[in-house]
Design a protein around this motif. Sequence first.
Motif, PDB file in Angstrom:
ATOM      1  N   ASN A 114       0.771  -1.006   0.177  1.00 60.84           N
ATOM      2  CA  ASN A 114       0.020  -0.051  -0.082  1.00 60.84           C
ATOM      3  C   ASN A 114       0.748   1.242  -0.121  1.00 60.84           C
ATOM      4  O   ASN A 114       0.341   2.260  -0.674  1.00 60.84           O
ATOM      5  N   ASN A 144       3.932   1.429  -1.338  1.00 61.70           N
ATOM      6  CA  ASN A 144       4.436   1.623  -2.718  1.00 61.70           C
ATOM      7  C   ASN A 144       3.424   2.375  -3.691  1.00 61.70           C
ATOM      8  O   ASN A 144       3.820   3.020  -4.438  1.00 61.70           O
ATOM      9  N   GLU A 145       2.240   1.733  -3.606  1.00 62.02           N
ATOM     10  CA  GLU A 145       1.252   2.318  -4.439  1.00 62.02           C
ATOM     11  C   GLU A 145       0.965   3.734  -4.149  1.00 62.02           C
ATOM     12  O   GLU A 145       0.684   4.499  -5.043  1.00 62.02           O
ATOM     13  N   LEU A 146       0.927   4.130  -2.763  1.00 54.48           N
ATOM     14  CA  LEU A 146       0.789   5.438  -2.452  1.00 54.48           C
ATOM     15  C   LEU A 146       1.826   6.440  -2.958  1.00 54.48           C
ATOM     16  O   LEU A 146       1.609   7.419  -3.461  1.00 54.48           O
ATOM     17  N   THR A 147       3.032   5.943  -2.767  1.00 57.10           N
ATOM     18  CA  THR A 147       4.052   6.463  -3.404  1.00 57.10           C
ATOM     19  C   THR A 147       4.030   6.902  -4.855  1.00 57.10           C
ATOM     20  O   THR A 147       4.399   7.819  -5.236  1.00 57.10           O
ATOM     21  N   SER A 198       1.199   6.900  -6.738  1.00 58.39           N
ATOM     22  CA  SER A 198       0.120   8.011  -7.038  1.00 58.39           C
ATOM     23  C   SER A 198       0.450   9.249  -6.652  1.00 58.39           C
ATOM     24  O   SER A 198       0.181  10.186  -7.080  1.00 58.39           O
ATOM     25  N   LEU A 199       1.419   9.404  -5.447  1.00 56.15           N
ATOM     26  CA  LEU A 199       1.769  10.622  -5.081  1.00 56.15           C
ATOM     27  C   LEU A 199       2.732  11.273  -6.065  1.00 56.15           C
ATOM     28  O   LEU A 199       2.755  12.622  -6.262  1.00 56.15           O
ATOM     29  N   LYS A 200       3.745  10.584  -6.598  1.00 52.96           N
ATOM     30  CA  LYS A 200       4.550  11.083  -7.779  1.00 52.96           C
ATOM     31  C   LYS A 200       3.709  11.444  -8.999  1.00 52.96           C
ATOM     32  O   LYS A 200       4.034  12.554  -9.741  1.00 52.96           O
ATOM     33  N   GLU A 201       2.838  10.506  -9.498  1.00 50.14           N
ATOM     34  CA  GLU A 201       1.802  10.922 -10.372  1.00 50.14           C
ATOM     35  C   GLU A 201       1.054  12.178 -10.095  1.00 50.14           C
ATOM     36  O   GLU A 201       1.196  13.155 -11.208  1.00 50.14           O
ATOM     37  N   ALA A 202       0.437  12.447  -9.051  1.00 53.09           N
ATOM     38  CA  ALA A 202      -0.033  13.791  -8.547  1.00 53.09           C
ATOM     39  C   ALA A 202       0.619  14.740  -8.564  1.00 53.09           C
ATOM     40  O   ALA A 202       0.507  16.044  -9.228  1.00 53.09           O
ATOM     41  N   THR A 203       1.942  14.615  -8.143  1.00 47.98           N
ATOM     42  CA  THR A 203       3.044  15.716  -8.065  1.00 47.98           C
ATOM     43  C   THR A 203       3.413  16.301  -9.724  1.00 47.98           C
ATOM     44  O   THR A 203       3.456  17.240  -9.847  1.00 47.98           O
ATOM     45  N   THR A 219       0.329  18.188 -11.064  1.00 39.76           N
ATOM     46  CA  THR A 219       0.330  19.466 -10.537  1.00 39.76           C
ATOM     47  C   THR A 219       1.439  20.303 -10.911  1.00 39.76           C
ATOM     48  O   THR A 219       1.149  21.609 -11.036  1.00 39.76           O
TER      49      THR A 219
END
Length: 120
Positions: free
Chosen positions: A63, A65-68, A70-75, A78
């Motif tokens: 979880n 790793n998945e969060l990381t 998705s956070l990179k993608e969102a960054t 943005t």
Amino acid sequence: MMYISLYDLAFFILFVVLLIGAGYLIAVLRRALGVLGLVHGVLNDHQDEIHETISLFQATLVNINELTGSLKEATAQTASAVRSIPNEITDTVDDLRESFETFALYARIIREVIKAVFAK
């Protein structure tokens, strides 16, 4: 009379110090064994919970790793949105300027038409 030599006195003092040290060491070891026994009891009482928690570590790492990711993608999204803001502001200002110029041109034309109509 019986005399005690210095050697015998030193030997006696050393013997007493060693006896007191051994007693203290035994007391400390007994206390340490008591603490270790308490820890062992707590671990045995909660063994199922400990195994369950350890088994959840794998899922937690997945979880994270998945969060990381998705956070990179969102960054990245943005960052691209923030980079496009100045271009959009420039385009909007250019459009507003063109609209005001067009409005001013129409206002001059209307003023000239009104002057021409009411001047006669």
